[in-house]
Every structure is written in C-alpha cells, then in structure tokens.
Design a protein around this motif. Structure first.
Motif, PDB file in Angstrom:
ATOM      1  N   UNK A  86      -8.552  -6.724   1.968  1.00 50.88           N
ATOM      2  CA  UNK A  86      -8.701  -7.802   1.313  1.00 50.88           C
ATOM      3  C   UNK A  86      -8.204  -7.261  -0.269  1.00 50.88           C
ATOM      4  N   UNK A  87      -7.143  -7.783  -0.726  1.00 48.90           N
ATOM      5  CA  UNK A  87      -6.475  -7.411  -1.945  1.00 48.90           C
ATOM      6  C   UNK A  87      -7.130  -7.851  -2.944  1.00 48.90           C
ATOM      7  N   UNK A  88      -8.138  -8.923  -2.928  1.00 48.08           N
ATOM      8  CA  UNK A  88      -8.839  -9.726  -4.171  1.00 48.08           C
ATOM      9  C   UNK A  88      -7.746 -10.270  -4.861  1.00 48.08           C
ATOM     10  N   UNK A 101       0.802  -1.133  -0.048  1.00 42.60           N
ATOM     11  CA  UNK A 101       0.041  -0.060  -0.072  1.00 42.60           C
ATOM     12  C   UNK A 101       0.953   1.380  -0.122  1.00 42.60           C
ATOM     13  N   UNK A 102       0.199   2.308  -0.029  1.00 42.48           N
ATOM     14  CA  UNK A 102       0.778   3.696   0.169  1.00 42.48           C
ATOM     15  C   UNK A 102       1.310   3.993   1.491  1.00 42.48           C
ATOM     16  N   UNK A 145      -9.025  -0.113  -5.688  1.00 41.98           N
ATOM     17  CA  UNK A 145      -9.839   0.671  -4.416  1.00 41.98           C
ATOM     18  C   UNK A 145      -9.082   0.728  -3.108  1.00 41.98           C
ATOM     19  N   UNK A 146      -8.667   1.876  -2.558  1.00 41.57           N
ATOM     20  CA  UNK A 146      -7.912   1.970  -1.312  1.00 41.57           C
ATOM     21  C   UNK A 146      -8.670   2.642  -0.425  1.00 41.57           C
ATOM     22  N   UNK A 169      -3.881  -1.887   1.611  1.00 40.65           N
ATOM     23  CA  UNK A 169      -3.139  -2.218   0.464  1.00 40.65           C
ATOM     24  C   UNK A 169      -3.946  -1.987  -0.690  1.00 40.65           C
ATOM     25  N   UNK A 170      -5.166  -1.861  -0.655  1.00 36.99           N
ATOM     26  CA  UNK A 170      -6.066  -1.803  -1.910  1.00 36.99           C
ATOM     27  C   UNK A 170      -6.755  -3.339  -2.416  1.00 36.99           C
ATOM     28  N   UNK A 171      -7.853  -3.185  -2.998  1.00 31.84           N
ATOM     29  CA  UNK A 171      -8.491  -4.127  -3.598  1.00 31.84           C
ATOM     30  C   UNK A 171      -8.832  -3.850  -4.898  1.00 31.84           C
ATOM     31  N   UNK A 172      -8.343  -4.748  -5.771  1.00 33.41           N
ATOM     32  CA  UNK A 172      -8.229  -4.742  -7.185  1.00 33.41           C
ATOM     33  C   UNK A 172      -9.569  -5.250  -7.640  1.00 33.41           C
ATOM     34  N   UNK A 173     -10.377  -4.487  -8.519  1.00 34.82           N
ATOM     35  CA  UNK A 173     -11.646  -4.608  -8.868  1.00 34.82           C
ATOM     36  C   UNK A 173     -11.665  -4.934 -10.347  1.00 34.82           C
TER      37      UNK A 173
END
Lengths: 115, 112
Positions: B7-9, A42-43, B87-88, B104-108
C-alpha cells in the motif's frame, strides 16, 4: 567507513547523448547490482555483475543499455542515445562474495534527467 | 498479479504511535524478506532482514513474516518524526543475493 559510492549525484543529458553512471562498491564487496527507480514506481532490478563478469542482466533493456565491472575501477552503467523515458534515479548496490549471506547495501543514486 | 504488493499510503501518524506497514507477495518460493527505509533523495537503507517465518526484533523495529499467508509486516514502536520516510519491502528467492523484488513503498509521516 565508505559505503557504496555513486557519481555523479545528478546528471543532465540532452536526448541522443550518452550517460555514464559510476559505482564503487563497499570495501570487501565484489558483487554489484544496478536498479532503476522511476517516479511513483518501485525499484526495478537491472543487472548483477561480478568483476569482469555479467551474472544476470535479465532486467536490462535490450537496446542502448550496457554495464561493466572491470578488474580495476568502478562499475559503469552506460546508456547510449538517451531518451526522456530514461529519466530516473539509478541506484547501485553491493554485497560481499556469495555464501556470506549478506543483503544488499545501496548508494545514494544518480539522478538522470534527459531534456 | 504483481509479485509484491504494498500500500503506497501516504500514512500519517502522531509521534509515539505504533506503525504497522505491510506487504503481500505472490510466490511461495521467495525465501528472504527485507525492509528498507528510504529518505527523500537518498538510497534505500537496510532496516531488517529475515529468512524464516516469525518475528525479528531490533530496537523499536519488529519484522514479521507469515509464509503461510505470504504476508510480511514491519512494526515501528514509539514512532519519531525522524522515522518519516518511505518504507520498502523486498523479497528474493535466495541463492543469489541480488535480484531483489521490491514493493512500491509506503510513505510514512510522523507528526510531532
């Protein structure tokens, strides 16, 4: 209607060289923040500056990294003697003066590759 | 325990589906909650920003904060292929507008 401007977009440096990343905040914004995004991470916050003043550098590595935001001109993130682990996307964000309760607006980043 | 878990997806849905993205956080002192969208090779773009518990709606997007559970959500209605991005979620303590702590972000991916 310029947003946060970062340059260069891509920067390639050999190990041991210096990297200079520049950031011009949005018009009317006097606060600048630098973040680093490593692959699959993450950032991560690095440093928060106002004009001629470092407010919070709790996220900055202790050595080789420095940042400034002079009275005139862009904010600069400087990395001396780069190593491969410095390869990442570096994002700058800006916000209006404190008290305006506005969240951060990010630039499109500088992608640093250390070879 | 990490301060913000996401959840990073990856998460893949058909066009028109309702998407639910979620984060949990560990520190009840966090006061501000944000959702950013990041397209590939671009910077994060602010989508939603909220301070209090409850729902906040903006077009097809709804942000939900439950401070008692330390849980934040983003719902996307009638998802479009153009919503395909990472999406963060982000939180901070308030006071300073900087020092956001990001998930960490979820990739959609929204399939036509």
């Amino acid at each position: 209607n310029a947003g946060v401007m970062q340059n260069p977009r891509h920067l390639v440096r050999r190990r041991g060289q210096e990297a200079r990343l520049r950031c011009s905040p949005m018009k009317g914004h006097s606060h600048v923040y630098w973040y680093r995004q490593l692959p699959e991470e993450g950032l991560k916050f690095m440093v928060y500056l106002q004009k001629e003043n470092i407010i919070d550098e709790s996220g900055m590595p202790k050595e080789r990294f420095s940042a400034e935001f002079p009275k005139e001109g862009p904010s600069i993130l400087r990395i001396q003697q780069v190593v491969r682990g410095d390869s990442a996307a570096y994002f700058c964000a800006s916000s209006p003066p404190r008290g305006r309760n506005s969240p951060l607006h990010f630039g499109n980043g500088t992608r640093l590759t250390v070879t | 325990q990490k301060e913000v878990e996401q959840d990073p997806g990856p998460l893949s849905v058909p066009e028109g589906a309702i998407v639910s993205l979620n984060c949990t956080y560990s520190n009840s002192a966090f006061q501000y909650f944000m959702w950013y969208r990041q397209y590939s090779r671009k910077g994060p773009e602010l989508l939603m920003y909220t301070y209090s518990s409850g729902n906040k709606e903006d077009g097809r997007f709804t942000a939900q904060v439950d401070k008692s559970s330390k849980y934040i959500s983003l719902f996307i209605r009638d998802s479009q292929p153009s919503d395909s991005a990472t999406y963060l979620c982000a939180v901070n303590y308030g006071g300073s507008q900087g020092n956001l702590i990001f998930g960490k972000g979820t990739k959609l991916s929204v399939k036509p």
